[in-house]
Design a protein around this motif. Structure first.
Motif, PDB file in Angstrom:
ATOM      1  N   TRP A  16       0.850  -1.229   0.013  1.00  0.00           N
ATOM      2  CA  TRP A  16      -0.222  -0.016   0.007  1.00  0.00           C
ATOM      3  C   TRP A  16       0.828   1.185   0.060  1.00  0.00           C
ATOM      4  O   TRP A  16       1.869   1.446   0.765  1.00  0.00           O
ATOM      5  N   PHE A  17       0.692   2.107  -0.911  1.00  0.00           N
ATOM      6  CA  PHE A  17       1.269   3.446  -0.935  1.00  0.00           C
ATOM      7  C   PHE A  17       0.433   4.542  -0.654  1.00  0.00           C
ATOM      8  O   PHE A  17      -0.627   4.591  -0.964  1.00  0.00           O
ATOM      9  N   LEU A  18       0.814   5.599   0.140  1.00  0.00           N
ATOM     10  CA  LEU A  18      -0.099   6.512   0.777  1.00  0.00           C
ATOM     11  C   LEU A  18       0.312   7.818   0.071  1.00  0.00           C
ATOM     12  O   LEU A  18       1.446   8.270  -0.256  1.00  0.00           O
ATOM     13  N   SER A  19      -0.767   8.595  -0.107  1.00  0.00           N
ATOM     14  CA  SER A  19      -0.568   9.886  -0.515  1.00  0.00           C
ATOM     15  C   SER A  19      -1.646  10.808  -0.056  1.00  0.00           C
ATOM     16  O   SER A  19      -2.668  10.646   0.561  1.00  0.00           O
ATOM     17  N   VAL A  20      -1.224  12.223   0.163  1.00  0.00           N
ATOM     18  CA  VAL A  20      -2.135  13.124   0.694  1.00  0.00           C
ATOM     19  C   VAL A  20      -1.949  14.368  -0.214  1.00  0.00           C
ATOM     20  O   VAL A  20      -1.169  14.680  -0.435  1.00  0.00           O
ATOM     21  N   ASN A  21      -3.403  14.770  -0.467  1.00  0.00           N
ATOM     22  CA  ASN A  21      -3.575  15.638  -1.666  1.00  0.00           C
ATOM     23  C   ASN A  21      -2.975  15.500  -2.836  1.00  0.00           C
ATOM     24  O   ASN A  21      -2.393  16.396  -3.466  1.00  0.00           O
ATOM     25  N   GLY A  22      -2.666  14.141  -3.292  1.00  0.00           N
ATOM     26  CA  GLY A  22      -2.310  13.953  -4.615  1.00  0.00           C
ATOM     27  C   GLY A  22      -0.581  13.914  -4.637  1.00  0.00           C
ATOM     28  O   GLY A  22      -0.197  13.705  -5.592  1.00  0.00           O
ATOM     29  N   LYS A  23      -0.188  14.283  -3.529  1.00  0.00           N
ATOM     30  CA  LYS A  23       1.309  14.023  -3.361  1.00  0.00           C
ATOM     31  C   LYS A  23       1.924  12.590  -2.440  1.00  0.00           C
ATOM     32  O   LYS A  23       1.092  12.486  -1.444  1.00  0.00           O
ATOM     33  N   ASP A  24       2.673  11.897  -3.168  1.00  0.00           N
ATOM     34  CA  ASP A  24       3.288  10.912  -2.298  1.00  0.00           C
ATOM     35  C   ASP A  24       3.852  11.128  -1.018  1.00  0.00           C
ATOM     36  O   ASP A  24       4.391  12.170  -0.811  1.00  0.00           O
ATOM     37  N   ALA A  25       3.335  10.581  -0.081  1.00  0.00           N
ATOM     38  CA  ALA A  25       3.817  10.800   1.464  1.00  0.00           C
ATOM     39  C   ALA A  25       5.548  10.446   1.499  1.00  0.00           C
ATOM     40  O   ALA A  25       5.914   9.559   0.908  1.00  0.00           O
ATOM     41  N   THR A  26       5.943  11.525   2.239  1.00  0.00           N
ATOM     42  CA  THR A  26       7.312  11.251   2.961  1.00  0.00           C
ATOM     43  C   THR A  26       7.520  10.848   4.161  1.00  0.00           C
ATOM     44  O   THR A  26       8.718  10.493   4.854  1.00  0.00           O
ATOM     45  N   LYS A  27       6.523  10.740   4.967  1.00  0.00           N
ATOM     46  CA  LYS A  27       6.313  10.336   6.159  1.00  0.00           C
ATOM     47  C   LYS A  27       5.374   9.012   6.363  1.00  0.00           C
ATOM     48  O   LYS A  27       4.385   8.952   5.579  1.00  0.00           O
ATOM     49  N   GLY A  28       5.446   8.511   7.688  1.00  0.00           N
ATOM     50  CA  GLY A  28       4.587   7.420   7.745  1.00  0.00           C
ATOM     51  C   GLY A  28       2.913   7.957   8.249  1.00  0.00           C
ATOM     52  O   GLY A  28       2.762   9.123   8.353  1.00  0.00           O
ATOM     53  N   ALA A  29       2.005   7.151   8.200  1.00  0.00           N
ATOM     54  CA  ALA A  29       0.868   7.249   8.454  1.00  0.00           C
ATOM     55  C   ALA A  29       0.533   7.896   9.867  1.00  0.00           C
ATOM     56  O   ALA A  29      -0.479   8.717  10.242  1.00  0.00           O
ATOM     57  N   LYS A  30       1.374   7.530  10.883  1.00  0.00           N
ATOM     58  CA  LYS A  30       1.102   8.163  12.094  1.00  0.00           C
ATOM     59  C   LYS A  30       1.879   9.335  12.430  1.00  0.00           C
ATOM     60  O   LYS A  30       1.483  10.088  13.259  1.00  0.00           O
ATOM     61  N   ASP A  31       2.633   9.815  11.332  1.00  0.00           N
ATOM     62  CA  ASP A  31       3.180  11.138  11.625  1.00  0.00           C
ATOM     63  C   ASP A  31       2.705  12.021  10.712  1.00  0.00           C
ATOM     64  O   ASP A  31       3.096  13.466  10.828  1.00  0.00           O
ATOM     65  N   ILE A  32       1.600  12.048   9.975  1.00  0.00           N
ATOM     66  CA  ILE A  32       1.102  13.076   8.935  1.00  0.00           C
ATOM     67  C   ILE A  32      -0.515  13.165   9.725  1.00  0.00           C
ATOM     68  O   ILE A  32      -1.401  12.649  10.013  1.00  0.00           O
ATOM     69  N   LYS A  33      -0.524  14.661  10.091  1.00  0.00           N
ATOM     70  CA  LYS A  33      -1.768  15.164  10.707  1.00  0.00           C
ATOM     71  C   LYS A  33      -2.713  15.710   9.465  1.00  0.00           C
ATOM     72  O   LYS A  33      -2.211  16.156   8.589  1.00  0.00           O
ATOM     73  N   VAL A  34      -3.866  15.339   9.767  1.00  0.00           N
ATOM     74  CA  VAL A  34      -4.762  15.742   8.538  1.00  0.00           C
ATOM     75  C   VAL A  34      -5.360  17.022   8.892  1.00  0.00           C
ATOM     76  O   VAL A  34      -5.672  17.321   9.938  1.00  0.00           O
ATOM     77  N   LYS A  35      -5.904  17.547   8.007  1.00  0.00           N
ATOM     78  CA  LYS A  35      -6.811  18.781   8.005  1.00  0.00           C
ATOM     79  C   LYS A  35      -8.093  18.818   7.142  1.00  0.00           C
ATOM     80  O   LYS A  35      -8.175  17.846   6.096  1.00  0.00           O
ATOM     81  N   PRO A  36      -9.156  19.482   7.624  1.00  0.00           N
ATOM     82  CA  PRO A  36     -10.389  19.437   6.950  1.00  0.00           C
ATOM     83  C   PRO A  36     -10.332  19.672   5.613  1.00  0.00           C
ATOM     84  O   PRO A  36      -9.245  20.563   5.151  1.00  0.00           O
ATOM     85  N   GLY A  37     -10.591  18.812   4.688  1.00  0.00           N
ATOM     86  CA  GLY A  37     -10.643  19.013   3.090  1.00  0.00           C
ATOM     87  C   GLY A  37      -9.499  18.064   2.575  1.00  0.00           C
ATOM     88  O   GLY A  37      -9.477  17.967   1.195  1.00  0.00           O
ATOM     89  N   ASP A  38      -8.603  17.343   3.398  1.00  0.00           N
ATOM     90  CA  ASP A  38      -7.632  16.800   2.986  1.00  0.00           C
ATOM     91  C   ASP A  38      -8.121  15.395   2.090  1.00  0.00           C
ATOM     92  O   ASP A  38      -9.270  14.857   2.326  1.00  0.00           O
ATOM     93  N   VAL A  39      -7.411  15.079   1.014  1.00  0.00           N
ATOM     94  CA  VAL A  39      -8.001  13.793   0.288  1.00  0.00           C
ATOM     95  C   VAL A  39      -6.700  12.873   0.540  1.00  0.00           C
ATOM     96  O   VAL A  39      -5.519  12.973   0.309  1.00  0.00           O
ATOM     97  N   ILE A  40      -7.000  11.651   1.095  1.00  0.00           N
ATOM     98  CA  ILE A  40      -6.052  10.698   1.674  1.00  0.00           C
ATOM     99  C   ILE A  40      -6.155   9.606   0.826  1.00  0.00           C
ATOM    100  O   ILE A  40      -7.434   9.037   0.395  1.00  0.00           O
ATOM    101  N   GLY A  41      -5.060   9.249  -0.090  1.00  0.00           N
ATOM    102  CA  GLY A  41      -5.078   8.118  -1.012  1.00  0.00           C
ATOM    103  C   GLY A  41      -4.176   6.655  -0.422  1.00  0.00           C
ATOM    104  O   GLY A  41      -2.993   7.164   0.009  1.00  0.00           O
TER     105      GLY A  41
END
Length: 133
Positions: A101-126
């Motif tokens: 599984w590969f993670l992206s937030v707002n269309g950009k590949d994540a450079t941190k793990g899921a535990k380290d990325i805080k979400v904001k209203p309106g974010d798109v998590i992929g």
């Protein structure tokens, strides 16, 4: 005179009840609007987005991470001390097929793990399940 007092007492109770109901309705509306604002979209796909598995709009709380959102809304298979998502709703990556599984937030590949990325209203998590080679 007693009848007048009883009638006035009943009318006051009825008016008090109406006032409470009206207050309750007006206080519920902002919560509904606020809840709508405090959401993210989670897109689960396979093969670099070729196959759509699910899309959900989910509520978030202040300081939620991607991992918090996923744990609250999906059945996860976690590995490496619960730091890595290996499976989502029964769909798992595996070494034999060289998929993960590969993670992206707002269309950009994540450079941190899921535990380290805080979400904001309106974010798109992929999350996309695809080959890593």
């Amino acid at each position: 005179m007693k009848k007048l007092v009883v009638v006035l007492a009943v009318l006051m109770m009825m008016l008090a009840g109406c006032g409470t109901a009206e207050t309750k309705k007006s206080s519920e509306q902002p919560k509904t609007e606020e809840t709508k604002k405090q959401q993210v979209t989670v897109n689960i796909t396979k093969d670099n987005g070729k196959e759509k598995v699910t899309e959900k709009k989910v509520a978030i709380k202040e300081n939620d991470t991607v991992m918090d959102v996923m744990k609250s809304n999906f059945k996860l298979d976690l590995i490496y001390n619960d730091a890595f998502i290996n499976g989502i709703d029964g769909v798992k990556g595996n070494e034999q097929d060289k998929t993960s599984w590969f993670l992206s937030v707002n269309g950009k590949d994540a450079t941190k793990g899921a535990k380290d990325i805080k979400v904001k209203p309106g974010d798109v998590i992929g999350f996309d399940l695809h080959k890593y080679e």
